[in-house]
Design a protein around this motif. Structure first.
Motif, PDB file in Angstrom:
ATOM      1  N   MET A   5       8.060  95.053  18.513  1.00  0.00           N
ATOM      2  CA  MET A   5       7.004  94.299  19.202  1.00  0.00           C
ATOM      3  C   MET A   5       7.527  93.738  20.523  1.00  0.00           C
ATOM      4  SD  MET A   5       4.049  94.538  17.981  1.00  0.00           S
ATOM      5  CE  MET A   5       3.339  93.453  19.187  1.00  0.00           C
ATOM      6  N   ALA A   6       8.737  93.186  20.503  1.00  0.00           N
ATOM      7  CA  ALA A   6       9.331  92.630  21.727  1.00  0.00           C
ATOM      8  C   ALA A   6       9.461  93.718  22.789  1.00  0.00           C
ATOM      9  CB  ALA A   6      10.681  91.990  21.431  1.00  0.00           C
ATOM     10  N   ASP A   7       9.922  94.901  22.399  1.00  0.00           N
ATOM     11  CA  ASP A   7      10.062  96.018  23.344  1.00  0.00           C
ATOM     12  C   ASP A   7       8.703  96.430  23.910  1.00  0.00           C
ATOM     13  OD1 ASP A   7      12.801  96.113  22.976  1.00  0.00           O
ATOM     14  OD2 ASP A   7      12.748  97.877  21.656  1.00  0.00           O
ATOM     15  N   LEU A   8       7.693  96.539  23.053  1.00  0.00           N
ATOM     16  CA  LEU A   8       6.365  96.966  23.488  1.00  0.00           C
ATOM     17  C   LEU A   8       5.721  95.951  24.434  1.00  0.00           C
ATOM     18  CD1 LEU A   8       5.007  98.363  20.096  1.00  0.00           C
ATOM     19  CD2 LEU A   8       5.763  99.704  22.069  1.00  0.00           C
ATOM     20  N   VAL A   9       5.862  94.658  24.118  1.00  0.00           N
ATOM     21  CA  VAL A   9       5.296  93.606  24.971  1.00  0.00           C
ATOM     22  C   VAL A   9       6.015  93.590  26.318  1.00  0.00           C
ATOM     23  CG1 VAL A   9       4.949  91.102  25.229  1.00  0.00           C
ATOM     24  CG2 VAL A   9       4.471  92.208  23.024  1.00  0.00           C
ATOM     25  N   ASN A  10       7.343  93.682  26.298  1.00  0.00           N
ATOM     26  CA  ASN A  10       8.119  93.720  27.545  1.00  0.00           C
ATOM     27  C   ASN A  10       7.737  94.932  28.394  1.00  0.00           C
ATOM     28  OD1 ASN A  10      10.301  91.607  28.049  1.00  0.00           O
ATOM     29  ND2 ASN A  10      10.545  91.995  25.865  1.00  0.00           N
ATOM     30  N   ASP A  11       7.616  96.092  27.775  1.00  0.00           N
ATOM     31  CA  ASP A  11       7.229  97.306  28.503  1.00  0.00           C
ATOM     32  C   ASP A  11       5.867  97.113  29.167  1.00  0.00           C
ATOM     33  OD1 ASP A  11       9.542  98.601  27.729  1.00  0.00           O
ATOM     34  OD2 ASP A  11       8.549  99.955  26.299  1.00  0.00           O
ATOM     35  N   SER A  12       4.920  96.529  28.436  1.00  0.00           N
ATOM     36  CA  SER A  12       3.582  96.315  28.963  1.00  0.00           C
ATOM     37  C   SER A  12       3.607  95.384  30.171  1.00  0.00           C
ATOM     38  CB  SER A  12       2.681  95.743  27.865  1.00  0.00           C
ATOM     39  OG  SER A  12       1.372  95.568  28.337  1.00  0.00           O
ATOM     40  N   TRP A  13       4.335  94.283  30.060  1.00  0.00           N
ATOM     41  CA  TRP A  13       4.453  93.309  31.161  1.00  0.00           C
ATOM     42  C   TRP A  13       5.011  94.006  32.408  1.00  0.00           C
ATOM     43  CZ3 TRP A  13       8.108  91.112  34.362  1.00  0.00           C
ATOM     44  CH2 TRP A  13       7.809  89.881  34.953  1.00  0.00           C
ATOM     45  N   HIS A  14       6.090  94.783  32.224  1.00  0.00           N
ATOM     46  CA  HIS A  14       6.721  95.463  33.359  1.00  0.00           C
ATOM     47  C   HIS A  14       5.821  96.544  33.954  1.00  0.00           C
ATOM     48  CE1 HIS A  14      10.588  93.484  33.582  1.00  0.00           C
ATOM     49  NE2 HIS A  14      10.615  93.478  32.251  1.00  0.00           N
ATOM     50  N   LEU A  15       5.063  97.264  33.133  1.00  0.00           N
ATOM     51  CA  LEU A  15       4.139  98.271  33.655  1.00  0.00           C
ATOM     52  C   LEU A  15       3.099  97.631  34.563  1.00  0.00           C
ATOM     53  CD1 LEU A  15       3.493 100.536  30.540  1.00  0.00           C
ATOM     54  CD2 LEU A  15       4.450 101.283  32.724  1.00  0.00           C
ATOM     55  N   VAL A  16       2.599  96.472  34.170  1.00  0.00           N
ATOM     56  CA  VAL A  16       1.600  95.773  34.984  1.00  0.00           C
ATOM     57  C   VAL A  16       2.227  95.258  36.276  1.00  0.00           C
ATOM     58  CG1 VAL A  16       0.081  93.758  35.084  1.00  0.00           C
ATOM     59  CG2 VAL A  16       0.068  95.235  33.075  1.00  0.00           C
ATOM     60  N   VAL A  17       3.388  94.637  36.184  1.00  0.00           N
ATOM     61  CA  VAL A  17       4.056  94.116  37.379  1.00  0.00           C
ATOM     62  C   VAL A  17       4.398  95.254  38.341  1.00  0.00           C
ATOM     63  CG1 VAL A  17       6.121  92.909  38.246  1.00  0.00           C
ATOM     64  CG2 VAL A  17       4.906  92.016  36.242  1.00  0.00           C
ATOM     65  N   ASP A  18       4.800  96.407  37.813  1.00  0.00           N
ATOM     66  CA  ASP A  18       5.140  97.563  38.658  1.00  0.00           C
ATOM     67  C   ASP A  18       3.964  98.024  39.516  1.00  0.00           C
ATOM     68  OD1 ASP A  18       7.710  97.607  37.629  1.00  0.00           O
ATOM     69  OD2 ASP A  18       7.342  99.306  36.275  1.00  0.00           O
ATOM     70  N   LYS A  19       2.738  97.753  39.111  1.00  0.00           N
ATOM     71  CA  LYS A  19       1.544  98.181  39.850  1.00  0.00           C
ATOM     72  C   LYS A  19       1.107  97.161  40.909  1.00  0.00           C
ATOM     73  CE  LYS A  19       0.665 102.023  37.627  1.00  0.00           C
ATOM     74  NZ  LYS A  19       0.881 103.287  38.279  1.00  0.00           N
ATOM     75  N   LEU A  20       1.736  95.998  40.929  1.00  0.00           N
ATOM     76  CA  LEU A  20       1.396  94.960  41.901  1.00  0.00           C
ATOM     77  C   LEU A  20       2.105  95.214  43.227  1.00  0.00           C
ATOM     78  CD1 LEU A  20       1.679  91.875  39.500  1.00  0.00           C
ATOM     79  CD2 LEU A  20      -0.417  93.055  40.208  1.00  0.00           C
ATOM     80  N   SER A  21       1.710  94.483  44.261  1.00  0.00           N
ATOM     81  CA  SER A  21       2.344  94.651  45.574  1.00  0.00           C
ATOM     82  C   SER A  21       3.834  94.308  45.490  1.00  0.00           C
ATOM     83  CB  SER A  21       1.668  93.739  46.601  1.00  0.00           C
ATOM     84  OG  SER A  21       1.964  92.377  46.323  1.00  0.00           O
ATOM     85  N   LYS A  22       4.616  94.860  46.410  1.00  0.00           N
ATOM     86  CA  LYS A  22       6.063  94.592  46.436  1.00  0.00           C
ATOM     87  C   LYS A  22       6.327  93.093  46.573  1.00  0.00           C
ATOM     88  CE  LYS A  22       7.506  98.851  46.239  1.00  0.00           C
ATOM     89  NZ  LYS A  22       7.845  99.346  44.926  1.00  0.00           N
ATOM     90  N   LYS A  23       5.532  92.426  47.370  1.00  0.00           N
ATOM     91  CA  LYS A  23       5.689  90.985  47.565  1.00  0.00           C
ATOM     92  C   LYS A  23       5.465  90.233  46.243  1.00  0.00           C
ATOM     93  CE  LYS A  23       3.845  87.139  50.253  1.00  0.00           C
ATOM     94  NZ  LYS A  23       2.835  86.712  51.225  1.00  0.00           N
ATOM     95  N   GLU A  24       4.413  90.626  45.536  1.00  0.00           N
ATOM     96  CA  GLU A  24       4.094  89.987  44.249  1.00  0.00           C
ATOM     97  C   GLU A  24       5.178  90.320  43.209  1.00  0.00           C
ATOM     98  OE1 GLU A  24       1.238  87.627  41.919  1.00  0.00           O
ATOM     99  OE2 GLU A  24       2.074  87.683  43.914  1.00  0.00           O
ATOM    100  N   GLN A  25       5.669  91.548  43.206  1.00  0.00           N
ATOM    101  CA  GLN A  25       6.738  91.939  42.280  1.00  0.00           C
ATOM    102  C   GLN A  25       7.976  91.067  42.506  1.00  0.00           C
ATOM    103  OE1 GLN A  25       7.678  96.163  41.972  1.00  0.00           O
ATOM    104  NE2 GLN A  25       5.570  96.665  42.539  1.00  0.00           N
ATOM    105  N   LYS A  26       8.303  90.846  43.753  1.00  0.00           N
ATOM    106  CA  LYS A  26       9.487  90.038  44.098  1.00  0.00           C
ATOM    107  C   LYS A  26       9.312  88.594  43.613  1.00  0.00           C
ATOM    108  CE  LYS A  26      12.735  89.559  47.842  1.00  0.00           C
ATOM    109  NZ  LYS A  26      13.361  90.515  48.716  1.00  0.00           N
ATOM    110  N   ARG A  27       8.091  88.076  43.744  1.00  0.00           N
ATOM    111  CA  ARG A  27       7.800  86.710  43.293  1.00  0.00           C
ATOM    112  C   ARG A  27       7.892  86.585  41.765  1.00  0.00           C
ATOM    113  NH1 ARG A  27       3.811  83.449  41.340  1.00  0.00           N
ATOM    114  NH2 ARG A  27       2.274  85.098  41.108  1.00  0.00           N
TER     115      ARG A  27
END
Length: 123
Positions: free
Chosen positions: A96-118
């Protein structure tokens, strides 16, 4: 893992991730978790079964559905990009921890570079 433990585990992992927002935009029956204004996890009950729905890489999603009895295509979501996890013996807190972490990172990866850095400082 039983339904109650599944939901508690997923929620704990999600809330430990940076900048996670917990809200109820679809009513009190669905717990929604967002990062950067985008949903990465939903929790609710469908047909009497607790489920945790998460973004997932399409290839990883298909593989996980073949390996784990408790993982199915996303309930009422894009079946290619979402999975729903249900209580089952083969669903562990670590998975579950791996799946939740993967999901969070997939969403952040689709955000702007500026937002990703923040959201991922030093990342």
């Amino acid at each position: 893992m039983d339904s109650k433990t599944l939901a508690a585990c997923a929620q704990q992992v999600a809330l430990e991730l940076p900048f996670t927002e917990h809200c109820w935009p679809f009513g009190p029956e669905y717990d929604v978790f967002k990062v950067g204004g985008k949903i990465f996890m939903l929790m609710g009950v469908a047909h009497g079964r607790q489920h945790v729905s998460l973004k997932s890489d399409p290839q990883k999603s298909l593989l996980n559905q073949q390996i784990y009895r408790g993982i199915e295509p996303g309930y009422h979501l894009n079946k290619k990009h979402w999975i729903s996890v249900y209580a089952a013996e083969d669903i562990t807190p670590e998975l579950m921890a791996d799946l939740v972490n993967d999901s969070w990172h997939l969403v952040v990866d689709k955000l702007s570079k500026k937002e990703q850095k923040r959201l991922r400082p030093g990342g």
